[in-house]
Design an enzyme around this catalytic site. Structure first.
Site, short mmCIF file in Angstrom:
data_model
loop_
_atom_site.label_atom_id
_atom_site.label_comp_id
_atom_site.label_asym_id
_atom_site.label_seq_id
_atom_site.Cartn_x
_atom_site.Cartn_y
_atom_site.Cartn_z
CB CYS A 66 33.89 -34.87 12.08
SG CYS A 66 33.20 -33.51 13.08
CB CYS A 69 31.46 -37.16 9.76
SG CYS A 69 29.65 -37.02 9.73
CB CYS A 137 18.22 -39.47 22.50
SG CYS A 137 19.99 -39.09 22.34
N1 SAM Z 1 26.46 -33.23 14.23
C1 SAM Z 1 26.27 -33.75 15.51
C2 SAM Z 1 27.56 -33.99 16.26
O1 SAM Z 1 28.61 -34.08 15.64
O2 SAM Z 1 27.49 -34.07 17.49
C3 SAM Z 1 25.41 -34.99 15.55
C4 SAM Z 1 25.60 -36.10 14.56
S1 SAM Z 1 27.18 -36.93 14.54
C5 SAM Z 1 27.03 -37.88 13.11
C6 SAM Z 1 27.09 -38.04 15.95
C7 SAM Z 1 28.24 -38.95 16.22
O3 SAM Z 1 28.21 -40.07 15.35
C8 SAM Z 1 29.65 -38.43 16.08
O4 SAM Z 1 30.06 -37.67 17.16
C9 SAM Z 1 30.45 -39.71 15.99
O5 SAM Z 1 30.88 -40.14 17.26
C10 SAM Z 1 29.46 -40.72 15.39
N2 SAM Z 1 29.87 -41.10 14.03
C11 SAM Z 1 29.73 -40.35 12.92
N3 SAM Z 1 30.24 -40.98 11.83
C12 SAM Z 1 30.74 -42.15 12.27
C13 SAM Z 1 31.41 -43.22 11.64
N4 SAM Z 1 31.71 -43.21 10.34
N5 SAM Z 1 31.77 -44.30 12.39
C14 SAM Z 1 31.49 -44.31 13.72
N6 SAM Z 1 30.86 -43.32 14.37
C15 SAM Z 1 30.50 -42.24 13.67
FE1 SF4 Z 2 30.99 -33.58 12.56
FE2 SF4 Z 2 29.42 -35.12 11.08
FE3 SF4 Z 2 28.45 -34.05 13.37
FE4 SF4 Z 2 28.93 -32.52 11.25
S1 SF4 Z 2 27.44 -34.19 11.37
S2 SF4 Z 2 29.54 -32.09 13.36
S3 SF4 Z 2 30.73 -33.46 10.31
S4 SF4 Z 2 30.10 -35.55 13.18
#
Ligand code: SAM
Ligand code: SF4
Ligand code: DTB
Length: 324
Positions: A66, A69, A137
């Protein structure tokens, strides 16, 4: 004359077309905000905001790519990997969140999806947090049907899994899993009887049409997600999205308003990005119908306003925390 005051909002059953949502985006700002606030008042107390606290229970080293991320193993970021937290540490964090006024506790893990050996300790966490009288959650990535049922049986209230962006832009953000994978997980969560929390990120270089397409995807889910986090991209050093050009905050406010109009009964969460947002922009987001925030000094790996400044903001605006 287009008398916006006379528009009556009924819960619609026909799907939203992207073009129709784009026409909401294109309204004069005052008309858009007025419409959103009108819809908001039909369904919610306009001075109440739901308060959730986040905890990263497993940080970094994620197999997925992603582009936004900090926790992806594909990018070199300042985030240190940390293994799954121990139950007592999670309980202590949840107790602190409850004490400072949160009603929902959201636990996030940097996984593509949970392995069964990892899910078992998470089920314990869900049971323990639920027993403390907090709404629960989790966000653990993609789920199998059986895992969703196990989470439901542990007492999980909400599962967060974001669609993140428009289907047409998704390939420029993530290549290791598909949009359909995300929709399938949301379907399994729904089927298990867990409430759905799903939203997206704004400011990744997507077009306005693509913002409208994300909102259409969310609003056309049947049933619509109970909780819709709208995140402003937090630009994390080392991620491909760190170089995106900054979005005009008023476009973010418009996105919140459009989410409110198209999803009248959902909690619309002003999520990531508040740390970089002026109080005035946050106030506009509340006016546009946002009625949930993440509260506490940290999101998952990045900063969030401290609780004192959020309490000061609530006082300044006369906003009260919503009861669970
Ligand atoms: N790994 C799981 C997933 O991807 O569903 C759960 C954690 S992930 C970090 C959850 C959400 O946080 C992502 O889908 C994204 O929408 C949001 N997110 C992550 N990094 C971000 C960033 N730098 N700025 C804004 N939203 C972010
Ligand atoms: Fe994607 Fe970050 Fe969630 Fe991993 S933790 S699936 S890299 S949003
Ligand atoms: C969501 O939509 N936003 C939260 C939560 N769901 C899990 C996460 C925001 C993460 C912001 C970047 C970080 O702190 O790593």
């Amino acid at each position: 004359m287009n008398n916006v005051a006379e528009i009556k909002h009924v819960i619609r059953t026909t799907p939203w077309a992207v073009a129709e949502i784009e026409s909401l985006f294109a309204l004069p700002f005052n008309d858009l905000i007025f419409r959103a606030q009108t819809v908001h008042r039909e369904h919610f107390d306009p001075n109440e905001v739901q308060v959730s606290t986040l905890l990263s229970i497993k940080t970094g080293g994620c197999s997925e790519d992603c582009g936004y991320c900090s926790q992806s193993a594909h990018h070199e970021t300042p985030v240190e990997r940390e293994p799954l937290m121990k139950l007592d540490e999670v309980i202590a964090a949840a107790a602190k969140a409850k004490e400072t006024g949160a009603t929902r506790f959201c636990m996030g893990a940097a996984w593509r999806g949970p392995k069964q050996k990892d899910l078992l300790p998470v089920l314990e966490m869900v049971r323990a947090v639920k027993a403390m009288g907090l709404e629960t959650c989790v966000t653990l990535g993609m789920l199998k049907e059986e895992q969703a049922a196990q989470l439901r049986d542990a007492g999980l209230d909400y599962y967060n899994h974001n669609l993140d962006t428009a289907p047409e832009f998704y390939g420029q953000v993530i290549t290791t899993h598909t949009y359909q994978d995300r929709l399938d997980t949301l379907g399994r969560v729904r089927k298990a009887g867990i409430k759905v929390c799903s939203g997206g990120i704004i400011g990744m270089g997507e077009s306005r049409t693509q913002r409208a397409a994300l909102i259409a995807q969310l609003a056309n889910l049947d049933p619509v997600p109970e909780s819709v986090p709208i995140n402003m991209l937090v630009q994390v050093e080392g991620t491909p999205m760190a170089e995106s050009s900054q979005l005009d905050p008023l476009e973010f406010v418009r996105t919140v308003a459009v989410a409110r109009i198209t999803m009248p009964t959902s909690l619309v969460r002003l999520s990531a990005g508040r740390g970089e947002m002026a109080d005035s922009v946050q106030a506009l987001c509340f006016l546009a119908g946002a009625n949930s925030i993440f509260y506490g000094e940290k999101l998952l790996t990045t900063g969030n306003p401290d609780t004192d400044s959020d309490q000061a903001l609530f006082n300044k605006l006369g906003i009260r925390a919503m009861a669970a």
